[in-house]
Write an enzyme that holds these catalytic residues in place. Structure first.
Site, short mmCIF file in Angstrom:
data_model
loop_
_atom_site.label_atom_id
_atom_site.label_comp_id
_atom_site.label_asym_id
_atom_site.label_seq_id
_atom_site.Cartn_x
_atom_site.Cartn_y
_atom_site.Cartn_z
N LYS A 42 14.77 -6.46 5.83
CA LYS A 42 15.04 -5.53 6.86
C LYS A 42 16.40 -5.81 7.91
CE LYS A 42 10.25 -4.15 7.76
NZ LYS A 42 9.37 -3.71 8.79
N ALA A 95 8.02 -10.54 19.65
CA ALA A 95 9.34 -10.26 19.73
C ALA A 95 9.80 -10.52 18.42
CB ALA A 95 10.06 -11.22 20.68
N ASP A 107 9.38 2.14 11.83
CA ASP A 107 8.36 1.50 12.49
C ASP A 107 8.04 1.81 13.78
OD1 ASP A 107 7.64 -0.16 10.15
OD2 ASP A 107 8.85 -1.78 10.73
N LEU A 130 0.71 -1.10 0.01
CA LEU A 130 0.10 -0.14 0.03
C LEU A 130 0.86 1.20 -0.15
CD1 LEU A 130 -2.54 -1.41 2.64
CD2 LEU A 130 -3.00 -1.06 0.35
N SER A 131 2.13 1.14 0.09
CA SER A 131 3.13 2.21 0.14
C SER A 131 3.13 3.11 -0.99
CB SER A 131 4.54 1.98 0.34
OG SER A 131 4.61 1.32 1.90
N ASN A 160 14.08 -0.16 7.65
CA ASN A 160 13.03 -0.04 6.90
C ASN A 160 13.10 1.07 6.18
OD1 ASN A 160 12.00 2.18 8.51
ND2 ASN A 160 9.92 1.25 8.42
N ARG A 210 5.22 -16.16 22.29
CA ARG A 210 5.16 -17.49 22.24
C ARG A 210 6.45 -18.15 22.51
NH1 ARG A 210 3.35 -20.16 16.78
NH2 ARG A 210 5.39 -19.05 16.01
N THR A 263 11.24 -3.87 3.25
CA THR A 263 10.42 -4.91 4.09
C THR A 263 10.90 -6.17 4.03
OG1 THR A 263 7.99 -5.41 4.46
CG2 THR A 263 8.84 -5.19 2.29
P1 NAP Z 1 8.04 -11.69 12.37
O1 NAP Z 1 9.22 -11.13 12.60
O2 NAP Z 1 7.69 -13.17 11.57
O3 NAP Z 1 7.49 -11.99 13.95
C1 NAP Z 1 6.23 -12.66 14.03
C2 NAP Z 1 5.83 -12.72 15.37
O4 NAP Z 1 4.43 -13.48 15.71
C3 NAP Z 1 6.60 -13.58 16.57
O5 NAP Z 1 7.02 -13.00 17.61
C4 NAP Z 1 6.07 -14.96 16.64
O6 NAP Z 1 6.18 -15.63 17.63
C5 NAP Z 1 4.52 -14.53 16.60
N1 NAP Z 1 3.57 -15.44 16.33
C6 NAP Z 1 3.49 -16.05 14.80
N2 NAP Z 1 2.46 -16.82 15.06
C7 NAP Z 1 2.17 -16.96 16.26
C8 NAP Z 1 0.93 -17.64 17.01
N3 NAP Z 1 0.27 -18.71 16.29
N4 NAP Z 1 0.67 -17.53 18.29
C9 NAP Z 1 1.47 -16.56 18.82
N5 NAP Z 1 2.60 -15.89 18.36
C10 NAP Z 1 2.71 -15.95 17.08
O7 NAP Z 1 6.92 -10.58 11.86
P2 NAP Z 1 6.75 -9.15 11.87
O8 NAP Z 1 7.50 -8.44 10.95
O9 NAP Z 1 7.12 -8.60 13.41
O10 NAP Z 1 5.30 -8.64 11.60
C11 NAP Z 1 4.35 -9.19 12.67
C12 NAP Z 1 3.04 -8.50 12.35
O11 NAP Z 1 3.22 -6.98 12.35
C13 NAP Z 1 2.54 -8.68 10.78
O12 NAP Z 1 1.39 -8.90 10.96
C14 NAP Z 1 3.04 -7.50 9.95
O13 NAP Z 1 2.09 -7.39 8.81
C15 NAP Z 1 2.68 -6.49 11.12
N6 NAP Z 1 3.46 -5.19 10.95
C16 NAP Z 1 2.51 -4.25 10.71
C17 NAP Z 1 3.34 -3.00 10.40
C18 NAP Z 1 2.51 -1.76 10.38
O14 NAP Z 1 2.95 -0.62 9.86
N7 NAP Z 1 1.14 -1.60 10.76
C19 NAP Z 1 4.81 -2.79 10.51
C20 NAP Z 1 5.33 -4.12 10.67
C21 NAP Z 1 4.95 -5.27 10.91
P3 NAP Z 1 7.47 -16.64 17.93
O15 NAP Z 1 8.80 -15.92 18.05
O16 NAP Z 1 7.31 -17.60 18.92
O17 NAP Z 1 7.46 -17.34 16.45
#
Ligand code: NAP
Length: 267
Positions: free
Chosen positions: A65, A126, A101, A15-16, A85, A149, A61
């Site tokens: 990153k 995390a 972020d 969407l950027s 980012n 988790r 992204t």
């Molecule tokens: P990531 O690095 O892959 O981290 C995923 C996180 O989710 C980890 O802490 C993981 O835990 C946890 N997780 C995954 N499945 C789970 C489950 N079933 N139960 C509990 N915990 C679970 O991903 P990320 O880049 O941090 O992104 C995370 C979310 O933030 C995504 O939905 C992304 O779209 C969103 N986001 C939004 C923005 C925004 O501007 N709004 C910016 C960045 C990211 P474990 O460590 O245990 O695997």
């Protein structure tokens, strides 16, 4: 014409581009925002090539990153988070790396009227987003409990973030009972009607930000709202991380409401 863009893989549904191009149109800037999908092994040459071609700025992204840190001069916050980012090519020296972020989440919560200095915040997740949000909240004076988790990742992150503590998911009800702010930084709730937080632990004194923005109203936000909490959806975080990048690259004040309109019309 100035060229900005996004490095990621995949970036097809980003969407950027419409969000940034709406801002260029509003301010009459001769600029375009383009998406690029280099192969994972080509990240370094993609960044060098962008520099050589006079590209002004790139967002970064998944999955680049963390790896981008090695090919730019990261600022202090991006170094501490361990992820970039936003790349700025405008200086005389090597490109610089930033993480918007963190400010995106802080500004989204502030837009939801959260008072973050001295607040007690619970960040669930995390991974990349959780790291950025935990540092961002600590830097504006919140005390942060990181819940994940995989507990070891929460403990590791808590040792790096000032005054933070690390916990497993089972601690959520206790931690939330006297928290002011809750952020979901997991991918739980994306495309599926599930929440990472037990509904009974939510209450009216919380401001709840969900980083997930598809759907806009996640189950967590719905349940938080039903219990009287203030809710902030993930599009606000996406908006403000883009606003921070736009202002860094162009030196102009971002037309925030125009960018918000462009973003929300596509969600
Ligand atoms: P990531 O690095 O892959 O981290 C995923 C996180 O989710 C980890 O802490 C993981 O835990 C946890 N997780 C995954 N499945 C789970 C489950 N079933 N139960 C509990 N915990 C679970 O991903 P990320 O880049 O941090 O992104 C995370 C979310 O933030 C995504 O939905 C992304 O779209 C969103 N986001 C939004 C923005 C925004 O501007 N709004 C910016 C960045 C990211 P474990 O460590 O245990 O695997």
């Amino acid at each position: 014409m100035h060229v900005f863009g996004l490095l990621g893989n995949p970036v097809g549904h980003s969407l950027s581009p419409p969000m940034h191009e709406a801002a260029y149109d509003e301010l009459g800037l001769d600029a375009r925002y383009v998406t690029f999908e280099p192969a994972p092994d080509d990240l370094e040459s993609a960044i060098r090539g962008a520099n050589a071609l006079g590209i002004r700025g790139l967002n970064v992204t998944i999955p680049f990153k963390q790896d981008t840190l090695a090919y730019v001069e990261p600022d202090d916050l991006a170094s501490r988070i361990g992820a970039v980012n936003t790349i700025d090519f405008s200086g005389e020296g090597p490109p610089t790396g930033h993480n918007t972020d963190a400010a995106g989440a802080v500004r989204a919560l502030e837009r939801g009227d959260a008072d973050l200095e001295g607040a007690t915040a619970v960040v669930v997740g995390a991974g990349g987003a959780g790291r950025a949000i935990a540092f961002g909240l600590a830097d504006v004076g919140a005390t942060v409990a990181i819940v994940n988790r995989t507990k070891s990742r929460a403990y590791d992150l808590a040792t790096a973030v000032p005054d933070a503590s690390g916990h497993g998911l089972e601690s959520l009800p206790d931690l939330l009972s006297d928290a002011d702010v809750l952020v979901n930084a997991t991918s739980v709730g994306m495309e599926e009607d599930v929440s990472p937080v037990p509904a009974e632990a939510l209450h009216a004194d919380l401001t709840v930000l969900d980083a997930v923005y598809s759907p806009l109203e996640t189950r967590l936000l719905r349940e938080a709202s039903e219990r009287g909490a203030t809710t902030v959806d993930g599009a606000w975080m996406l908006l403000y991380q883009g606003v921070e990048a736009f202002e860094r690259w162009t030196g102009e004040s971002a037309p925030i409401e125009v960018m918000n309109g462009a973003l929300r019309s596509r969600l």
